[in-house]
Design an enzyme around this catalytic site. Structure first.
Site, PDB file in Angstrom:
ATOM      1  N   GLU A 135     -38.822   9.931 -28.197  1.00  0.00           N
ATOM      2  CA  GLU A 135     -37.805   9.001 -27.976  1.00  0.00           C
ATOM      3  C   GLU A 135     -38.102   8.325 -26.656  1.00  0.00           C
ATOM      4  O   GLU A 135     -38.546   8.703 -25.947  1.00  0.00           O
ATOM      5  CB  GLU A 135     -36.456   9.757 -27.962  1.00  0.00           C
ATOM      6  CG  GLU A 135     -35.203   8.952 -27.797  1.00  0.00           C
ATOM      7  CD  GLU A 135     -34.855   7.947 -28.804  1.00  0.00           C
ATOM      8  OE1 GLU A 135     -35.601   7.002 -28.718  1.00  0.00           O
ATOM      9  OE2 GLU A 135     -33.758   8.040 -29.390  1.00  0.00           O
ATOM     10  N   ASP A 136     -37.712   6.885 -26.665  1.00  0.00           N
ATOM     11  CA  ASP A 136     -37.901   6.130 -25.434  1.00  0.00           C
ATOM     12  C   ASP A 136     -36.851   6.350 -24.262  1.00  0.00           C
ATOM     13  O   ASP A 136     -37.222   6.809 -23.267  1.00  0.00           O
ATOM     14  CB  ASP A 136     -37.912   4.678 -25.708  1.00  0.00           C
ATOM     15  CG  ASP A 136     -36.606   4.247 -26.609  1.00  0.00           C
ATOM     16  OD1 ASP A 136     -35.923   5.125 -26.947  1.00  0.00           O
ATOM     17  OD2 ASP A 136     -36.564   2.929 -26.537  1.00  0.00           O
ATOM     18  N   ILE A 137     -35.762   6.646 -24.685  1.00  0.00           N
ATOM     19  CA  ILE A 137     -34.679   6.770 -23.792  1.00  0.00           C
ATOM     20  C   ILE A 137     -33.647   7.630 -24.219  1.00  0.00           C
ATOM     21  O   ILE A 137     -32.924   7.187 -25.357  1.00  0.00           O
ATOM     22  CB  ILE A 137     -34.245   5.511 -22.812  1.00  0.00           C
ATOM     23  CG1 ILE A 137     -33.397   5.550 -21.962  1.00  0.00           C
ATOM     24  CG2 ILE A 137     -33.722   4.465 -24.202  1.00  0.00           C
ATOM     25  CD1 ILE A 137     -33.101   4.332 -21.132  1.00  0.00           C
ATOM     26  N   ASP A 139     -29.801   7.713 -23.160  1.00  0.00           N
ATOM     27  CA  ASP A 139     -28.814   6.916 -22.382  1.00  0.00           C
ATOM     28  C   ASP A 139     -27.645   7.624 -22.441  1.00  0.00           C
ATOM     29  O   ASP A 139     -27.253   8.732 -21.506  1.00  0.00           O
ATOM     30  CB  ASP A 139     -28.631   5.508 -23.066  1.00  0.00           C
ATOM     31  CG  ASP A 139     -28.054   4.556 -22.026  1.00  0.00           C
ATOM     32  OD1 ASP A 139     -27.035   4.977 -21.572  1.00  0.00           O
ATOM     33  OD2 ASP A 139     -28.335   3.429 -21.840  1.00  0.00           O
ATOM     34  N   GLY A 141     -26.831   9.683 -24.722  1.00  0.00           N
ATOM     35  CA  GLY A 141     -27.055  10.792 -25.689  1.00  0.00           C
ATOM     36  C   GLY A 141     -26.477  10.962 -26.754  1.00  0.00           C
ATOM     37  O   GLY A 141     -26.713  11.721 -27.799  1.00  0.00           O
ATOM     38  N   LYS A 142     -25.551  10.016 -27.014  1.00  0.00           N
ATOM     39  CA  LYS A 142     -24.972  10.079 -28.439  1.00  0.00           C
ATOM     40  C   LYS A 142     -25.834   9.785 -29.644  1.00  0.00           C
ATOM     41  O   LYS A 142     -25.663  10.487 -30.828  1.00  0.00           O
ATOM     42  CB  LYS A 142     -24.088   8.838 -28.669  1.00  0.00           C
ATOM     43  CG  LYS A 142     -22.653   9.063 -27.794  1.00  0.00           C
ATOM     44  CD  LYS A 142     -21.419   7.902 -28.094  1.00  0.00           C
ATOM     45  CE  LYS A 142     -20.546   8.072 -26.862  1.00  0.00           C
ATOM     46  NZ  LYS A 142     -20.052   6.789 -26.595  1.00  0.00           N
ATOM     47  N   LYS A 167     -31.066   8.431 -18.603  1.00  0.00           N
ATOM     48  CA  LYS A 167     -30.547   7.560 -17.556  1.00  0.00           C
ATOM     49  C   LYS A 167     -29.477   8.363 -17.085  1.00  0.00           C
ATOM     50  O   LYS A 167     -28.690   9.226 -17.915  1.00  0.00           O
ATOM     51  CB  LYS A 167     -29.838   6.605 -18.353  1.00  0.00           C
ATOM     52  CG  LYS A 167     -29.438   5.300 -17.579  1.00  0.00           C
ATOM     53  CD  LYS A 167     -28.762   4.051 -18.384  1.00  0.00           C
ATOM     54  CE  LYS A 167     -29.933   3.165 -18.852  1.00  0.00           C
ATOM     55  NZ  LYS A 167     -29.500   1.928 -19.512  1.00  0.00           N
ATOM     56  N   LYS A 187     -29.103   1.360 -15.001  1.00  0.00           N
ATOM     57  CA  LYS A 187     -29.315  -0.030 -15.170  1.00  0.00           C
ATOM     58  C   LYS A 187     -30.068  -0.067 -16.489  1.00  0.00           C
ATOM     59  O   LYS A 187     -30.879   0.775 -17.081  1.00  0.00           O
ATOM     60  CB  LYS A 187     -30.466  -0.490 -13.998  1.00  0.00           C
ATOM     61  CG  LYS A 187     -29.952  -0.263 -12.805  1.00  0.00           C
ATOM     62  CD  LYS A 187     -30.846  -0.871 -11.594  1.00  0.00           C
ATOM     63  CE  LYS A 187     -30.314  -0.617 -10.211  1.00  0.00           C
ATOM     64  NZ  LYS A 187     -31.223  -0.633  -9.330  1.00  0.00           N
ATOM     65  N   PHE A 188     -30.136  -1.314 -17.225  1.00  0.00           N
ATOM     66  CA  PHE A 188     -30.651  -1.902 -18.207  1.00  0.00           C
ATOM     67  C   PHE A 188     -32.018  -2.000 -18.037  1.00  0.00           C
ATOM     68  O   PHE A 188     -32.424  -2.965 -17.435  1.00  0.00           O
ATOM     69  CB  PHE A 188     -30.122  -3.029 -19.127  1.00  0.00           C
ATOM     70  CG  PHE A 188     -30.210  -2.707 -20.463  1.00  0.00           C
ATOM     71  CD1 PHE A 188     -29.711  -2.034 -21.355  1.00  0.00           C
ATOM     72  CD2 PHE A 188     -31.283  -3.583 -21.022  1.00  0.00           C
ATOM     73  CE1 PHE A 188     -30.050  -1.917 -22.740  1.00  0.00           C
ATOM     74  CE2 PHE A 188     -31.702  -3.517 -22.438  1.00  0.00           C
ATOM     75  CZ  PHE A 188     -30.908  -2.598 -23.038  1.00  0.00           C
ATOM     76  N   ARG A 201     -40.768  -5.625 -25.840  1.00  0.00           N
ATOM     77  CA  ARG A 201     -41.444  -4.611 -26.149  1.00  0.00           C
ATOM     78  C   ARG A 201     -42.895  -4.869 -25.615  1.00  0.00           C
ATOM     79  O   ARG A 201     -43.527  -3.861 -25.366  1.00  0.00           O
ATOM     80  CB  ARG A 201     -41.295  -4.520 -27.402  1.00  0.00           C
ATOM     81  CG  ARG A 201     -40.045  -3.979 -28.037  1.00  0.00           C
ATOM     82  CD  ARG A 201     -40.036  -3.379 -29.397  1.00  0.00           C
ATOM     83  NE  ARG A 201     -38.555  -3.433 -30.109  1.00  0.00           N
ATOM     84  CZ  ARG A 201     -37.685  -2.934 -30.093  1.00  0.00           C
ATOM     85  NH1 ARG A 201     -38.007  -1.499 -29.238  1.00  0.00           N
ATOM     86  NH2 ARG A 201     -36.689  -2.851 -30.661  1.00  0.00           N
TER      87      ARG A 201
HETATM   88  N1  HPA Z   1     -32.846  -0.247 -22.332  1.00  0.00           N
HETATM   89  C1  HPA Z   1     -33.249  -0.364 -23.564  1.00  0.00           C
HETATM   90  N2  HPA Z   1     -32.801   0.194 -24.397  1.00  0.00           N
HETATM   91  C2  HPA Z   1     -31.989   1.052 -24.389  1.00  0.00           C
HETATM   92  C3  HPA Z   1     -31.366   1.393 -23.010  1.00  0.00           C
HETATM   93  C4  HPA Z   1     -32.059   0.457 -21.868  1.00  0.00           C
HETATM   94  O1  HPA Z   1     -31.610   0.946 -20.843  1.00  0.00           O
HETATM   95  N3  HPA Z   1     -30.287   2.230 -23.100  1.00  0.00           N
HETATM   96  C5  HPA Z   1     -30.506   2.677 -24.477  1.00  0.00           C
HETATM   97  N4  HPA Z   1     -31.253   1.776 -25.096  1.00  0.00           N
HETATM   98 MG    MG Z   2     -34.707   4.531 -28.598  1.00  0.00          MG
END
Ligand code: HPA
Ligand code: MG
Length: 219
Positions: A135-137, A139, A141-142, A167, A187-188, A201
């Site tokens: 997974e990339d992130i 956040d 966790g849901k 995060k 932060k986003f 991307r």
């Molecule tokens: N960036 C991009 N995608 C995401 C993020 C973020 O910080 N958090 C959850 N999806």
């Molecule tokens: Mg993802």
């Protein structure tokens, strides 16, 4: 909660780097604040994660499950490093196969709260297998909790999760992946596969989006 291996922690006070110190596409020049995690650091950390994962899971056939779209770059680089370890080991190597799933939950920079599985038809291939979710992130966790519940229905033997980023957010449900590249502030962030309404991307560094970028690409 599962204990996860240590990771690189990026502090709340960490300002990252000026954009002009790195190669950033011209079309995004005004849409970003700072470079947060340079591409080279992402790769170096990913190489080490590959080693940790192979040590932990490398005794069996691994089915690597890429969570699209955000996970595609991390997935490709991580598997590349795992393949290199397989290829360079004189004592053992394990087959790896790949599967893909697509989840959608974000609009602009807000989670819709509803996690939709867009493509999940390969999940029966996970039954009885040692699965590595990539997974990339993570956040809140849901999304990961929902995905883990979904996978359980297909009875994999073992499921481990590798996330490039986690995060630090008060909205977290407390889920922590088994393997984490970096812990980042609330932060986003965009780049290296992570998007804002599909943009960014095509940016190799992980960056913080600017107000201009937020406005320009909002839905
Ligand atoms: N960036 C991009 N995608 C995401 C993020 C973020 O910080 N958090 C959850 N999806
Ligand atoms: Mg993802």
């Amino acid at each position: 909660m599962a204990t996860s291996s240590p990771c690189i922690v990026i502090g709340d006070e960490d300002q990252g780097y000026d954009l002009d110190l790195f190669c950033v596409p011209k079309h995004y020049a005004s849409d970003l604040e700072r470079v947060y995690i340079p591409h080279g650091l992402i790769l170096d950390r990913t190489e080490r994660l590959a080693r940790e994962i192979m040590k932990d899971m490398g005794g069996h056939h691994v089915v690597a499950l890429c969570v699209l779209k955000g996970g595609y770059k991390f997935f490709a680089d991580l598997l590349g490093y795992m393949e290199a370890l397989n290829g360079n080991s004189e004592s053992c190597s394990v087959p790896m196969t790949v599967e893909f799933i697509r989840l959608v939950s974000y609009c602009d920079d807000q989670s819709t709260g509803e996690i939709k599985v867009i493509r999940g038809d390969d999940l029966p291939a996970l039954t009885g297998k040692h699965v590595l979710i990539v997974e990339d992130i993570v956040d809140t966790g849901k999304a990961m909790k929902t995905l883990l519940e979904l996978l359980k229905l297909h009875n994999p033997q073992i499921v481990k999760v590798a996330s490039l980023l986690v995060k630090r957010t008060p909205r977290s449900v407390g889920y922590r992946p088994d393997f984490v590249g970096f812990e980042v502030p609330d932060k986003f962030v965009v780049g290296y596969g992570l998007d804002y309404n599909e943009y960014f991307r095509d940016l190799k560094h992980i960056c913080v989006i600017s107000e201009t970028g937020r406005e320009k690409y909002k839905s």
